[in-house]
Design an enzyme around this catalytic site. Structure first.
Site, PDB file in Angstrom:
ATOM      1  N   ASP A 417       0.934  -1.149   0.065  1.00  0.00           N
ATOM      2  CA  ASP A 417      -0.095   0.052   0.061  1.00  0.00           C
ATOM      3  C   ASP A 417       0.732   1.125  -0.134  1.00  0.00           C
ATOM      4  O   ASP A 417       1.505   1.298   0.973  1.00  0.00           O
ATOM      5  CB  ASP A 417      -0.912  -0.013   1.385  1.00  0.00           C
ATOM      6  CG  ASP A 417      -1.941   1.011   1.270  1.00  0.00           C
ATOM      7  OD1 ASP A 417      -1.803   2.397   0.273  1.00  0.00           O
ATOM      8  OD2 ASP A 417      -2.728   1.043   1.854  1.00  0.00           O
ATOM      9  N   HIS A 418       0.880   2.091  -1.294  1.00  0.00           N
ATOM     10  CA  HIS A 418       1.987   3.062  -1.078  1.00  0.00           C
ATOM     11  C   HIS A 418       1.611   4.203  -0.334  1.00  0.00           C
ATOM     12  O   HIS A 418       2.022   5.174  -0.449  1.00  0.00           O
ATOM     13  CB  HIS A 418       1.627   3.527  -2.742  1.00  0.00           C
ATOM     14  CG  HIS A 418       3.308   4.063  -3.133  1.00  0.00           C
ATOM     15  ND1 HIS A 418       4.056   4.541  -2.239  1.00  0.00           N
ATOM     16  CD2 HIS A 418       3.614   4.077  -4.230  1.00  0.00           C
ATOM     17  CE1 HIS A 418       5.125   4.787  -2.993  1.00  0.00           C
ATOM     18  NE2 HIS A 418       4.899   4.840  -4.117  1.00  0.00           N
ATOM     19  N   ARG A 419       0.332   4.265   0.435  1.00  0.00           N
ATOM     20  CA  ARG A 419       0.069   5.408   1.218  1.00  0.00           C
ATOM     21  C   ARG A 419       0.900   5.069   2.540  1.00  0.00           C
ATOM     22  O   ARG A 419       1.118   6.076   3.341  1.00  0.00           O
ATOM     23  CB  ARG A 419      -1.423   5.053   1.821  1.00  0.00           C
ATOM     24  CG  ARG A 419      -2.635   5.388   0.616  1.00  0.00           C
ATOM     25  CD  ARG A 419      -4.191   5.377   1.051  1.00  0.00           C
ATOM     26  NE  ARG A 419      -4.171   4.010   1.620  1.00  0.00           N
ATOM     27  CZ  ARG A 419      -5.175   3.453   1.948  1.00  0.00           C
ATOM     28  NH1 ARG A 419      -6.159   4.353   2.102  1.00  0.00           N
ATOM     29  NH2 ARG A 419      -5.596   2.215   2.197  1.00  0.00           N
TER      30      ARG A 419
END
Length: 447
Positions: A417-419
């Site tokens: 998850d790039h968040r």
């Protein structure tokens, strides 16, 4: 003088907001006498097959739903004829002095804490060692509702003992329209196996699957685990910005280590596979890369980093994909991890994974290598920051000390998850994992 009354048992929420369950089978019949926490039914939720324990001690007065029926949470499924001693509320708590199970107070609210027997699925009666049921906190009680007077059929003869089989085999039999009473089991102790059911279809004319009028299509209702998995994957794919990175590793040293461990008496009787070693490597690599063991909390706008690892393992089952997890896997030795993986896989394939084992995961592994696949772009298990796909171990030409050699290699696919996880963090984790699998001695530099 002992008074009797009719009490209803409503289908409880068997895990994290599930709204319905399918009645697979009844373990009791009308007229049967049941005890507190006796298993009375087997139901399938969107996550797993669960055995329902009775919240009452008494006599089965009515079964409101038939096997194969999908029932909404909160709907009555069975009624009991109970006396004062067998009365409990909807959550299995006792009601003293014949007070209605839908409300009122009782002496158990004031009882001092005591060591209690565990209940079966988390909602039923909790029993003290003294033998007296103990009431749960009122905040956990089911909402009371008007008690409908059930129609009580005449007492039926107790049901004969049901043929021994596993949930996937029973589902196969239902799909094929086969009565297991007519099938002879060839498994241990007369257990009916999948092969027994398939062999029986050769001597019995089973109804065909639902098809269109032209006979060119087969339609299967989307329900149970398949429905839940589909919704979860869609939500994950369109909520978390997925990034996938790949790394191919020379795992010859790991495979040699695996061969040595299998011949070591200390690991005799343990099932060791590339997944076992890779899982341990993931747990070690997380120590230096904890951001991959975290969760994005949208409601509080916080990133929650876990100081423990509940390691999810994707499992292909007859009901569809499930991802049960090993609680506190980071605290386990390699032998303990091997045992946990074996038990997790066997339980999942038998359809017996509990809702508790399917929730609370923090990071997952999917072993696509067992299907001969090298790499992929796995979708995150909802609520987790990362998932690792293990590819097949293959012999391939590889450069070693500037010389071409035949080595055993594996591809690793990491989605995150790039968040939560930056590219640098994901890359460092994947590099550490590759270093361990390429040379297991590298673990000494990371712990």
């Amino acid at each position: 003088m002992t008074a009797t009354m009719i009490k209803e048992f409503r289908l409880p929420d068997l895990g994290e907001g599930l709204t319905e369950s399918e009645i697979l089978s009844w373990k009791v019949a009308v007229g049967d006498t049941v005890t507190l926490n006796q298993v009375i039914a087997e139901v399938e939720t969107a996550k797993a097959v669960v055995e329902l324990p009775s919240p009452f001690a008494g006599t089965v007065a009515a079964l409101h739903e038939q096997p194969g029926t999908v029932v909404e949470v909160g709907k009555p499924i069975v009624s009991f004829e109970v006396d004062d001693a067998g009365i409990s509320n909807g959550n299995g708590a006792p009601v003293a002095g014949g007070t209605s199970a839908d409300g009122g107070s009782d002496d158990a609210d004031q009882a001092s804490p005591a060591k209690r027997e565990p209940n079966l699925v988390g909602y039923g009666a909790v029993v003290e060692h003294s033998g007296r049921p103990a009431r749960r906190a009122r905040s956990q009680q089911q909402p009371a509702g008007p008690a409908a007077e059930p129609v009580i059929p005449q007492r039926a003869e107790p049901a004969a003992e049901r043929p021994r089989s596993t949930p996937p085999v029973r589902k196969l039999a239902r799909d094929l329209g086969i009565d297991l009473e007519q099938v002879s089991g060839t498994g241990p102790g007369g257990l009916i196996t999948r092969e027994d059911v398939q062999a029986f279809t050769g001597t019995t004319e089973a109804p065909s699957a639902p098809v269109s009028q032209e006979g060119r299509e087969t339609r299967t209702p989307i329900k149970g685990v398949r429905k839940f998995t589909a919704a979860a994957m869609v939500a994950s794919a369109f909520t978390a910005p997925h990034v996938t990175e790949f790394l191919t590793v020379d795992v010859t040293a790991t495979m040699e280590l695996l061969a040595r461990l299998k011949g070591n008496k200390a690991f005799e009787g343990y099932k060791l596979t590339p997944l076992t070693i890779a899982a341990k490597a993931v747990l070690v690599a997380l120590r230096n890369n904890p951001t991959l063991n975290s969760r994005w909390d949208e409601s509080s706008q916080e990133i929650i980093q876990f100081n423990y690892v509940n390691l999810g393992i994707a499992a292909a089952t007859p009901r569809g994909l499930t991802v049960p997890n090993i609680k506190d896997a980071d605290q386990l030795t390699l032998r303990e991890l091997s045992t946990a993986l074996t038990e997790l896989t066997e339980t999942a394939r038998a359809g017996k994974t509990s809702p508790a084992d399917l929730s609370g995961g923090t990071i997952s592994i999917t072993n696509i290598g067992v299907f001969g696949i090298d790499a992929g772009t796995p979708i995150l298990n909802p609520g987790e920051a990362a998932i690792l796909a293990l590819g097949a171990v293959r012999k391939a030409p590889w450069v070693v000390d500037d010389q071409l050699a035949v080595r055993q290699v594996m591809s690793l696919s990491l989605s995150f998850d790039h968040r939560l996880v930056d590219g640098e963090q994901g890359s460092r984790f994947l590099a550490d994992l590759g270093a361990i699998l390429g040379d297991p001695a590298m673990v000494m530099t990371m712990i």
